[in-house]
Design a protein around this motif. Structure first.
Motif, short mmCIF file in Angstrom:
data_model
loop_
_atom_site.label_atom_id
_atom_site.label_comp_id
_atom_site.label_asym_id
_atom_site.label_seq_id
_atom_site.Cartn_x
_atom_site.Cartn_y
_atom_site.Cartn_z
N ALA A 1 -3.69 -16.96 5.17
CA ALA A 1 -2.53 -17.25 4.10
C ALA A 1 -2.13 -15.85 4.27
CB ALA A 1 -3.38 -16.56 2.73
N SER A 2 -0.31 -16.09 3.76
CA SER A 2 0.17 -15.17 4.09
C SER A 2 0.49 -13.97 2.44
CB SER A 2 1.66 -15.76 4.06
OG SER A 2 2.25 -16.16 3.30
N ASP A 3 1.30 -12.73 2.27
CA ASP A 3 1.21 -12.17 1.35
C ASP A 3 1.81 -13.41 0.32
OD1 ASP A 3 0.42 -9.64 1.84
OD2 ASP A 3 2.04 -8.92 2.63
N LYS A 4 2.90 -14.11 0.69
CA LYS A 4 3.44 -14.96 -0.13
C LYS A 4 3.02 -16.02 -1.00
CE LYS A 4 7.15 -18.29 -0.54
NZ LYS A 4 8.74 -19.16 0.57
N GLU A 5 2.49 -16.36 -0.30
CA GLU A 5 1.03 -17.34 -0.83
C GLU A 5 -0.22 -16.72 -1.50
OE1 GLU A 5 -0.23 -20.73 2.43
OE2 GLU A 5 -0.67 -18.87 2.84
N CYS A 6 -0.77 -15.40 -1.67
CA CYS A 6 -1.66 -14.96 -2.06
C CYS A 6 -1.21 -14.43 -3.07
CB CYS A 6 -2.59 -13.62 -1.38
SG CYS A 6 -3.60 -14.13 -0.20
N LEU A 7 0.28 -13.46 -3.34
CA LEU A 7 0.80 -12.90 -4.54
C LEU A 7 1.32 -13.61 -5.50
CD1 LEU A 7 1.60 -9.27 -1.97
CD2 LEU A 7 -0.54 -9.74 -3.72
N SER A 8 0.77 -13.40 -6.39
CA SER A 8 1.42 -14.21 -8.16
C SER A 8 3.12 -13.69 -8.13
CB SER A 8 0.59 -13.64 -8.88
OG SER A 8 1.20 -14.72 -9.79
N PRO A 9 3.88 -14.72 -7.62
CA PRO A 9 5.38 -14.81 -8.03
C PRO A 9 5.45 -13.61 -9.75
CG PRO A 9 4.98 -16.60 -7.94
CD PRO A 9 3.22 -16.02 -8.13
N HIS A 10 4.61 -13.49 -10.03
CA HIS A 10 5.47 -13.44 -12.13
C HIS A 10 4.30 -11.32 -11.59
CE1 HIS A 10 6.24 -17.33 -12.87
NE2 HIS A 10 4.81 -17.64 -12.51
N THR A 11 3.40 -11.76 -11.41
CA THR A 11 2.50 -10.28 -11.48
C THR A 11 2.01 -9.37 -10.32
OG1 THR A 11 0.37 -11.14 -11.50
CG2 THR A 11 1.33 -10.42 -13.33
N LYS A 12 2.70 -9.81 -9.34
CA LYS A 12 2.28 -9.50 -7.92
C LYS A 12 0.16 -9.82 -7.46
CE LYS A 12 6.19 -9.46 -6.22
NZ LYS A 12 7.08 -10.78 -6.38
N TYR A 13 -0.70 -9.75 -8.49
CA TYR A 13 -1.51 -9.59 -8.52
C TYR A 13 -2.54 -10.97 -7.13
CZ TYR A 13 -6.93 -11.29 -9.97
OH TYR A 13 -8.18 -10.87 -9.84
N ASP A 14 -3.21 -10.42 -6.60
CA ASP A 14 -3.36 -10.69 -5.04
C ASP A 14 -5.33 -12.01 -5.88
OD1 ASP A 14 -5.03 -11.99 -2.68
OD2 ASP A 14 -4.49 -9.79 -2.38
N VAL A 15 -3.99 -13.24 -5.23
CA VAL A 15 -5.48 -14.27 -5.68
C VAL A 15 -5.79 -15.08 -4.62
CG1 VAL A 15 -3.16 -15.98 -8.08
CG2 VAL A 15 -3.72 -15.72 -5.17
N CYS A 16 -5.47 -14.35 -4.20
CA CYS A 16 -6.86 -14.86 -2.22
C CYS A 16 -7.99 -13.69 -2.08
CB CYS A 16 -5.83 -14.29 -1.07
SG CYS A 16 -4.39 -16.00 -0.53
N LYS A 17 -7.76 -12.54 -2.73
CA LYS A 17 -8.60 -11.41 -3.25
C LYS A 17 -9.48 -11.79 -4.43
CE LYS A 17 -9.72 -6.40 -4.36
NZ LYS A 17 -8.91 -5.73 -4.69
N ALA A 18 -8.82 -12.18 -5.30
CA ALA A 18 -9.55 -12.81 -6.73
C ALA A 18 -10.40 -14.26 -6.04
CB ALA A 18 -8.88 -13.65 -8.04
N ALA A 19 -9.99 -14.88 -4.93
CA ALA A 19 -10.94 -16.43 -4.71
C ALA A 19 -11.98 -15.84 -4.09
CB ALA A 19 -9.76 -17.08 -3.96
N ARG A 20 -11.98 -14.24 -3.45
CA ARG A 20 -12.58 -13.89 -1.72
C ARG A 20 -14.24 -13.37 -3.07
NH1 ARG A 20 -8.81 -12.27 0.81
NH2 ARG A 20 -8.43 -10.15 -0.11
N GLU A 21 -13.40 -12.81 -4.16
CA GLU A 21 -14.58 -11.34 -5.02
C GLU A 21 -15.28 -13.10 -6.21
OE1 GLU A 21 -11.71 -9.41 -6.91
OE2 GLU A 21 -11.41 -7.80 -6.02
N ILE A 22 -14.30 -14.42 -6.43
CA ILE A 22 -15.61 -15.28 -6.83
C ILE A 22 -16.21 -15.83 -6.04
CG2 ILE A 22 -15.41 -17.54 -7.88
CD1 ILE A 22 -12.79 -16.81 -8.67
N GLN A 23 -16.22 -16.42 -4.91
CA GLN A 23 -16.88 -16.98 -4.07
C GLN A 23 -18.32 -15.57 -3.98
OE1 GLN A 23 -15.46 -16.93 -0.01
NE2 GLN A 23 -17.27 -18.87 0.91
N GLU A 24 -17.73 -14.38 -3.68
CA GLU A 24 -18.94 -13.82 -3.35
C GLU A 24 -20.10 -13.25 -5.02
OE1 GLU A 24 -16.55 -9.83 -2.47
OE2 GLU A 24 -16.09 -11.01 0.17
#
Length: 147
Positions: free
Chosen positions: A22-45
């Motif tokens: 995943a690149s920053d472009k894929e991970c960072l919400s274009p609207h809020t710069k929220y890291d959805v990749c990090k969120a997915a990892r946290e949900i998994q954990e």
């Protein structure tokens, strides 16, 4: 059980092989710069220690995976594929109709939950991978937008 675990590993490995890092472009919400990749990892954990989890009388959530901006659920039905085929025949329905119903129900569940709808709204994707108890892959539902 060993065959099922092997299938889950193969499905997981093939999913990873189809998703580049995943690149920053894929991970960072274009609207809020929220890291959805990090969120997915946290949900998994947070979910992984609770698995397997019975979802209902017919389905068990066996594993979850965070793959970049994608959060994937792996669900096993209690029925074998021949049992599902017999039930479809008795109900006078087709596999296409069953898959359409599953997609609609999965979308309604995902988009009806505040957390997953927000994850998708921020640029994440949720996948449900369904297999039978005899390890036959049935379908994968992908939800990347909510109404």
């Amino acid at each position: 059980m060993k065959v099922f675990l092997r299938l889950v590993l193969v499905l997981f490995a093939s999913t990873i092989a189809n998703v580049s890092l995943a690149s920053d472009k894929e991970c960072l919400s274009p609207h809020t710069k929220y890291d959805v990749c990090k969120a997915a990892r946290e949900i998994q954990e947070s979910m992984a220690p609770m698995l397997p989890m019975t979802m209902n009388a017919n389905m068990t959530l066996t594993s979850v995976a965070a793959i970049g901006p994608i959060f994937a659920y792996y669900v096993r039905w209690t029925q074998t594929w021949p049992e599902i085929e017999a039930a479809m025949q008795n109900a006078g329905t087709t596999k296409a109709a069953l898959l359409q119903m599953m997609d609609a129900q999965t979308n309604a569940i995902i988009c009806g939950q505040e957390t997953t709808a927000a994850f998708i709204g921020l640029g994440g994707t949720v996948q449900y991978h369904y297999i039978t108890s005899d390890a036959v892959p049935v379908t994968t539902t992908v939800v990347s937008s909510c109404p």
